[in-house]
Write a protein that holds these residues in place. Structure first.
Motif, PDB file in Angstrom:
ATOM      1  N   ALA A  11       0.825  -1.209   0.000  1.00  0.00           N
ATOM      2  CA  ALA A  11       0.000   0.000   0.000  1.00  0.00           C
ATOM      3  C   ALA A  11       0.863   1.264   0.000  1.00  0.00           C
ATOM      4  CB  ALA A  11      -0.938  -0.011   1.200  1.00  0.00           C
ATOM      5  N   LEU A  12       1.942   1.255   0.785  1.00  0.00           N
ATOM      6  CA  LEU A  12       2.832   2.420   0.806  1.00  0.00           C
ATOM      7  C   LEU A  12       3.530   2.619  -0.531  1.00  0.00           C
ATOM      8  CD1 LEU A  12       4.581   2.300   4.286  1.00  0.00           C
ATOM      9  CD2 LEU A  12       3.274   4.185   3.339  1.00  0.00           C
ATOM     10  N   SER A  13       3.990   1.535  -1.125  1.00  0.00           N
ATOM     11  CA  SER A  13       4.675   1.684  -2.406  1.00  0.00           C
ATOM     12  C   SER A  13       3.710   2.101  -3.503  1.00  0.00           C
ATOM     13  CB  SER A  13       5.403   0.398  -2.786  1.00  0.00           C
ATOM     14  OG  SER A  13       4.495  -0.655  -2.994  1.00  0.00           O
ATOM     15  N   PHE A  14       2.478   1.613  -3.457  1.00  0.00           N
ATOM     16  CA  PHE A  14       1.483   2.052  -4.432  1.00  0.00           C
ATOM     17  C   PHE A  14       1.209   3.544  -4.286  1.00  0.00           C
ATOM     18  CE2 PHE A  14      -2.931   3.089  -5.411  1.00  0.00           C
ATOM     19  CZ  PHE A  14      -2.942   2.786  -6.769  1.00  0.00           C
ATOM     20  N   ALA A  15       1.007   4.005  -3.059  1.00  0.00           N
ATOM     21  CA  ALA A  15       0.746   5.427  -2.838  1.00  0.00           C
ATOM     22  C   ALA A  15       1.948   6.280  -3.244  1.00  0.00           C
ATOM     23  CB  ALA A  15       0.390   5.671  -1.374  1.00  0.00           C
ATOM     24  N   GLN A  71      11.855  -7.978   0.429  1.00  0.00           N
ATOM     25  CA  GLN A  71      10.421  -7.696   0.459  1.00  0.00           C
ATOM     26  C   GLN A  71      10.132  -6.279  -0.032  1.00  0.00           C
ATOM     27  OE1 GLN A  71       8.565  -7.944   4.274  1.00  0.00           O
ATOM     28  NE2 GLN A  71       6.531  -8.048   3.390  1.00  0.00           N
ATOM     29  N   TRP A  72      10.999  -5.349   0.276  1.00  0.00           N
ATOM     30  CA  TRP A  72      10.840  -3.970  -0.183  1.00  0.00           C
ATOM     31  C   TRP A  72      10.859  -3.895  -1.704  1.00  0.00           C
ATOM     32  CZ3 TRP A  72      14.984  -0.617  -2.033  1.00  0.00           C
ATOM     33  CH2 TRP A  72      14.585   0.700  -2.208  1.00  0.00           C
ATOM     34  N   LEU A  73      11.821  -4.566  -2.324  1.00  0.00           N
ATOM     35  CA  LEU A  73      11.896  -4.561  -3.782  1.00  0.00           C
ATOM     36  C   LEU A  73      10.682  -5.239  -4.413  1.00  0.00           C
ATOM     37  CD1 LEU A  73      15.677  -5.285  -4.358  1.00  0.00           C
ATOM     38  CD2 LEU A  73      14.449  -3.164  -4.779  1.00  0.00           C
ATOM     39  N   GLY A  74      10.207  -6.307  -3.800  1.00  0.00           N
ATOM     40  CA  GLY A  74       9.006  -6.971  -4.311  1.00  0.00           C
ATOM     41  C   GLY A  74       7.773  -6.089  -4.195  1.00  0.00           C
ATOM     42  N   SER A  75       7.642  -5.393  -3.080  1.00  0.00           N
ATOM     43  CA  SER A  75       6.478  -4.517  -2.927  1.00  0.00           C
ATOM     44  C   SER A  75       6.569  -3.307  -3.855  1.00  0.00           C
ATOM     45  CB  SER A  75       6.329  -4.073  -1.471  1.00  0.00           C
ATOM     46  OG  SER A  75       7.383  -3.233  -1.091  1.00  0.00           O
ATOM     47  N   LEU A  76       7.785  -2.824  -4.108  1.00  0.00           N
ATOM     48  CA  LEU A  76       7.942  -1.738  -5.077  1.00  0.00           C
ATOM     49  C   LEU A  76       7.520  -2.197  -6.469  1.00  0.00           C
ATOM     50  CD1 LEU A  76      11.317   0.028  -4.188  1.00  0.00           C
ATOM     51  CD2 LEU A  76       9.004   0.840  -3.768  1.00  0.00           C
ATOM     52  N   SER A  77       7.887  -3.409  -6.822  1.00  0.00           N
ATOM     53  CA  SER A  77       7.501  -3.943  -8.134  1.00  0.00           C
ATOM     54  C   SER A  77       5.984  -4.082  -8.242  1.00  0.00           C
ATOM     55  CB  SER A  77       8.159  -5.301  -8.368  1.00  0.00           C
ATOM     56  OG  SER A  77       9.547  -5.193  -8.331  1.00  0.00           O
ATOM     57  N   ALA A  97      -7.559   5.762  -5.459  1.00  0.00           N
ATOM     58  CA  ALA A  97      -6.918   4.522  -5.024  1.00  0.00           C
ATOM     59  C   ALA A  97      -5.740   4.813  -4.101  1.00  0.00           C
ATOM     60  CB  ALA A  97      -6.469   3.711  -6.233  1.00  0.00           C
ATOM     61  N   ALA A  98      -4.960   5.845  -4.420  1.00  0.00           N
ATOM     62  CA  ALA A  98      -3.827   6.203  -3.562  1.00  0.00           C
ATOM     63  C   ALA A  98      -4.310   6.737  -2.218  1.00  0.00           C
ATOM     64  CB  ALA A  98      -2.950   7.231  -4.251  1.00  0.00           C
ATOM     65  N   LEU A  99      -5.380   7.515  -2.234  1.00  0.00           N
ATOM     66  CA  LEU A  99      -5.926   8.026  -0.974  1.00  0.00           C
ATOM     67  C   LEU A  99      -6.530   6.911  -0.132  1.00  0.00           C
ATOM     68  CD1 LEU A  99      -7.530  11.390  -2.130  1.00  0.00           C
ATOM     69  CD2 LEU A  99      -5.419  11.035  -0.846  1.00  0.00           C
ATOM     70  N   LEU A 100      -6.967   5.851  -0.754  1.00  0.00           N
ATOM     71  CA  LEU A 100      -7.462   4.690  -0.021  1.00  0.00           C
ATOM     72  C   LEU A 100      -6.310   3.822   0.487  1.00  0.00           C
ATOM     73  CD1 LEU A 100     -10.048   3.093   0.758  1.00  0.00           C
ATOM     74  CD2 LEU A 100      -9.735   1.837  -1.369  1.00  0.00           C
ATOM     75  N   ALA A 101      -5.205   3.800  -0.247  1.00  0.00           N
ATOM     76  CA  ALA A 101      -4.063   2.971   0.139  1.00  0.00           C
ATOM     77  C   ALA A 101      -3.352   3.508   1.380  1.00  0.00           C
ATOM     78  CB  ALA A 101      -3.080   2.860  -1.021  1.00  0.00           C
ATOM     79  N   LEU A 102      -3.327   4.812   1.563  1.00  0.00           N
ATOM     80  CA  LEU A 102      -2.622   5.380   2.721  1.00  0.00           C
ATOM     81  C   LEU A 102      -3.216   4.953   4.060  1.00  0.00           C
ATOM     82  CD1 LEU A 102      -1.686   8.928   1.455  1.00  0.00           C
ATOM     83  CD2 LEU A 102      -0.165   7.037   1.977  1.00  0.00           C
ATOM     84  N   PRO A 103      -4.537   5.086   4.281  1.00  0.00           N
ATOM     85  CA  PRO A 103      -5.066   4.601   5.555  1.00  0.00           C
ATOM     86  C   PRO A 103      -4.933   3.093   5.719  1.00  0.00           C
ATOM     87  CG  PRO A 103      -6.706   5.940   4.429  1.00  0.00           C
ATOM     88  CD  PRO A 103      -5.554   5.778   3.515  1.00  0.00           C
ATOM     89  N   LEU A 104      -5.023   2.371   4.611  1.00  0.00           N
ATOM     90  CA  LEU A 104      -4.839   0.924   4.666  1.00  0.00           C
ATOM     91  C   LEU A 104      -3.432   0.580   5.131  1.00  0.00           C
ATOM     92  CD1 LEU A 104      -6.101  -1.860   3.962  1.00  0.00           C
ATOM     93  CD2 LEU A 104      -5.072  -1.594   1.714  1.00  0.00           C
TER      94      LEU A 104
END
Length: 112
Positions: A11-15, A71-77, A97-104
């Protein structure tokens, strides 16, 4: 690897990548029908890089130096793949979607 850490990192990497995407003139114009001001673009760029650094910190603190960077590189991908898909097919959905990902991400990080 716990699923909550992976969810928080994804969620953080998506945002973060969504903020970096929206800091570009072309993608911002596709999402908002207007180009960003210089101040907005700089703020989005700073927020995006801060999110990437925060994602790294969360993964290393939760998983340690042995598995955290992996795990960081995988989540970034994964986050980048989601942003690219949304920017290609539904650019107006990137901001909600990004605004929803931050609270998640915050909820997942606090549960860890």
């Amino acid at each position: 690897m716990t699923p909550l850490v992976l969810l928080a990192n994804l969620a953080l990497s998506f945002a973060a990548f969504a903020a970096l995407c929206l800091s570009m003139n072309r993608h911002h114009a596709a999402a908002f029908l207007a180009k960003p001001s210089r101040r907005t673009a700089r703020g989005l760029r700073a927020a995006g890089w801060a999110g990437i650094v925060l994602c790294f910190a969360v993964s290393v603190l939760a998983e340690g130096w042995n598995f955290g960077p992996v795990q960081w590189l995988g989540s970034l991908s994964g986050g980048a793949l989601l942003v690219v898909a949304l920017a290609s097919y539904r650019p107006t959905w990137i901001r909600p979607a990004a605004l929803l990902a931050l609270p998640l991400a915050l909820v997942a990080a606090f549960i860890i």
